[in-house]
Design an enzyme around this catalytic site. Structure first.
Site, PDB file in Angstrom:
ATOM      1  N   ARG A 257      21.313  74.273   5.965  1.00  0.00           N
ATOM      2  CA  ARG A 257      21.015  74.716   4.601  1.00  0.00           C
ATOM      3  C   ARG A 257      22.039  74.084   3.673  1.00  0.00           C
ATOM      4  NH1 ARG A 257      23.647  78.956   2.533  1.00  0.00           N
ATOM      5  NH2 ARG A 257      23.744  80.306   4.324  1.00  0.00           N
ATOM      6  N   HIS A 261      22.728  80.585   0.274  1.00  0.00           N
ATOM      7  CA  HIS A 261      21.711  81.387   0.969  1.00  0.00           C
ATOM      8  C   HIS A 261      20.588  81.762  -0.003  1.00  0.00           C
ATOM      9  CE1 HIS A 261      19.787  84.436   3.407  1.00  0.00           C
ATOM     10  NE2 HIS A 261      19.992  85.314   2.438  1.00  0.00           N
ATOM     11  N   TYR A 270      32.472  80.548   2.266  1.00  0.00           N
ATOM     12  CA  TYR A 270      32.533  80.650   3.726  1.00  0.00           C
ATOM     13  C   TYR A 270      32.292  79.330   4.464  1.00  0.00           C
ATOM     14  CZ  TYR A 270      27.496  81.335   2.920  1.00  0.00           C
ATOM     15  OH  TYR A 270      26.194  81.187   2.502  1.00  0.00           O
TER      16      TYR A 270
HETATM   17  C1  LIG Z   1      15.804  93.598   8.478  1.00  0.00           C
HETATM   18  C2  LIG Z   1      16.726  92.924   7.508  1.00  0.00           C
HETATM   19  N1  LIG Z   1      18.052  92.983   7.699  1.00  0.00           N
HETATM   20  C3  LIG Z   1      18.891  92.378   6.834  1.00  0.00           C
HETATM   21  C4  LIG Z   1      18.392  91.703   5.746  1.00  0.00           C
HETATM   22  C5  LIG Z   1      19.349  91.006   4.773  1.00  0.00           C
HETATM   23  N2  LIG Z   1      19.234  89.571   5.011  1.00  0.00           N
HETATM   24  C6  LIG Z   1      18.476  88.787   4.217  1.00  0.00           C
HETATM   25  S1  LIG Z   1      18.458  87.208   4.718  1.00  0.00           S
HETATM   26  C7  LIG Z   1      19.510  87.520   5.988  1.00  0.00           C
HETATM   27  C8  LIG Z   1      19.954  86.411   6.908  1.00  0.00           C
HETATM   28  C9  LIG Z   1      18.840  85.764   7.640  1.00  0.00           C
HETATM   29  O1  LIG Z   1      19.296  84.625   8.289  1.00  0.00           O
HETATM   30  P1  LIG Z   1      18.353  83.668   9.076  1.00  0.00           P
HETATM   31  O2  LIG Z   1      17.366  84.442   9.887  1.00  0.00           O
HETATM   32  O3  LIG Z   1      19.191  82.698   9.813  1.00  0.00           O
HETATM   33  O4  LIG Z   1      17.491  82.922   7.945  1.00  0.00           O
HETATM   34  P2  LIG Z   1      17.962  82.054   6.701  1.00  0.00           P
HETATM   35  O5  LIG Z   1      18.136  82.995   5.541  1.00  0.00           O
HETATM   36  O6  LIG Z   1      19.214  81.342   7.056  1.00  0.00           O
HETATM   37  O7  LIG Z   1      16.823  81.126   6.425  1.00  0.00           O
HETATM   38  C10 LIG Z   1      19.856  88.860   6.017  1.00  0.00           C
HETATM   39  C11 LIG Z   1      20.763  89.456   7.012  1.00  0.00           C
HETATM   40  C12 LIG Z   1      17.001  91.690   5.554  1.00  0.00           C
HETATM   41  N3  LIG Z   1      16.422  91.065   4.543  1.00  0.00           N
HETATM   42  N4  LIG Z   1      16.186  92.291   6.458  1.00  0.00           N
END
Ligand SMILES: Cc1ncc(C[n+]2csc(CCOP(=O)(O)OP(=O)(O)O)c2C)c(N)n1
Length: 358
Positions: A257, A261, A270
């Site tokens: 990425r 985020h 970070y």
């Molecule tokens: C069930 C849940 N837990 C926590 C969150 C908060 N949250 C949003 S995105 C994220 C990280 C997700 O990371 P990843 O699966 O690697 O996908 P990326 O965002 O890097 O594409 C988190 C913890 C959420 N949206 N839903």
């Protein structure tokens, strides 16, 4: 008594196009010159949309937005291999995939602008609404895939996920059901190496995400996620397998990425600028452009024309988004249940009173 090795496993890695746009002919998927150019154009469109969405958010014209920058190949390559009959279960980061899957850009703007009507795909376009809860979409995808087996229809379902989502309980249940029922489902994992601020090494001890599939009894493969040809090949192969009734595949697209985020994040807190710079060199759009140029399929004149074209397309979507009347307050409450339960009705009434009082 015995001591022996019951099983050994391996994880395949695929790269067709390297960082410099050089390609391994033996691994080249069957794509015509026109299709290769189309893949490039779709990535450029996705990137332009992304830039515009970020700028709209900064100007207060869009809500929180998750950038796709750097992940265009994983998304467009996968979408391009799919057929109209296949279903897609996207996350908030999959805008380039959705655009390639015929989701109008205006819908995406509506969605990120807080308008639920943006989740409605055009007739015949099989895109589920974006999942913000991390990992829940895996179970929906497996359910829809299992339905294909029960009804003997030929389609597959694609569950999009991130590296973080591969550690969620729901997603692991989805992997399990997929394996047990040999569901025609493809888990398309974009391992962009971060779950918000948590690096992948800190959120899973598994060396690859691909190998997680093995524990559930199906194949996992890692591909260079910045190589659109590798992603396309892996997806096309996984689809054929799913149609033949040979079950699921997990495709781990190893990518990065390049942006934050979301618009609520500051990634410089970070990760180092040198890390980002190293990955910028491997980015997917320039890589395919170099390849196309080496085959005389692309040049700076075409690039200029494409830039103007995608600009017009994105601007038209923005104008449409801003001219559509905004939804009413009810919309925030409307879509979770077929009929609004009393507690939500009460909250809606209270909210209306609050607004009227202002
Ligand atoms: C069930 C849940 N837990 C926590 C969150 C908060 N949250 C949003 S995105 C994220 C990280 C997700 O990371 P990843 O699966 O690697 O996908 P990326 O965002 O890097 O594409 C988190 C913890 C959420 N949206 N839903």
């Amino acid at each position: 008594m015995a001591e022996k090795i019951l099983k050994t496993f391996s994880v395949k890695y695929l790269q067709v196009l390297d960082e410099n746009g050089r390609c391994d002919k033996k691994l080249m998927p069957k794509l015509s010159p026109g299709q290769l150019v189309e893949l490039y154009e779709l990535m450029v469109l996705g990137r332009r949309f992304d830039e515009k969405a970020l700028s709209l958010q900064r100007q207060g014209r869009l809500g929180t937005y998750a950038s796709v920058l750097g992940q265009e190949a994983a998304q467009v390559g996968a979408a391009y291999a799919l057929h109209d009959a296949d279903w897609v279960f996207p996350t908030y980061r999959d805008v380039a995939l959705l655009i390639a899957r015929k989701q109008p850009m205006v819908s995406l703007l509506q969605y990120f602008g807080g308008d639920e009507r943006g989740s409605i795909p055009p007739k015949g376009v099989k895109n589920f609404p974006i999942s913000i809860p991390v990992g829940t979409q895996g179970l929906h995808a497996v359910g829809v895939a299992m339905a294909a087996t029960v009804t003997k229809r030929k389609y597959a379902a694609v569950a999009c996920l991130g590296d973080g989502a591969s550690s969620e309980g729901d997603m692991n249940e989805a992997f399990n059901f997929a394996g047990v029922f040999k569901a025609p489902v493809i888990f398309l994992c974009q391992n962009n190496q971060y779950a918000i601020s948590v690096p992948v090494k800190q959120q899973t001890a598994a060396e690859t995400i691909a190998q997680k599939a093995i524990a559930f009894g199906f194949e996992g493969i890692r591909v260079d996620g910045n190589d659109i040809l590798a992603v396309y090949s892996a997806m096309a192969a996984a689809l054929k397998k799913a149609y033949r009734g040979e079950g699921p595949t997990l495709i781990e697209c190893f990518t990065y990425r390049l942006g934050n985020h979301t618009t609520s994040d500051d990634a410089s807190k970070y990760r180092s600028e040198s890390e980002v710079a190293a990955w910028r060199k491997k980015e997917p759009v320039l890589r395919l452009r170099k390849y196309l140029e080496s085959k005389k399929l692309w040049n700076s004149k075409k690039e200029e024309q494409l830039a103007a074209k995608v600009d017009r397309q994105v601007s038209a979507a923005v104008s449409e988004y801003e001219s559509v009347p905004k939804p009413g307050v009810e919309d925030i409450f409307k879509y979770t249940y077929a009929e609004m339960p009393q507690f939500l009705q009460q909250q809606l009434d209270e909210y209306k009173k609050l607004i009227e009082g202002r």
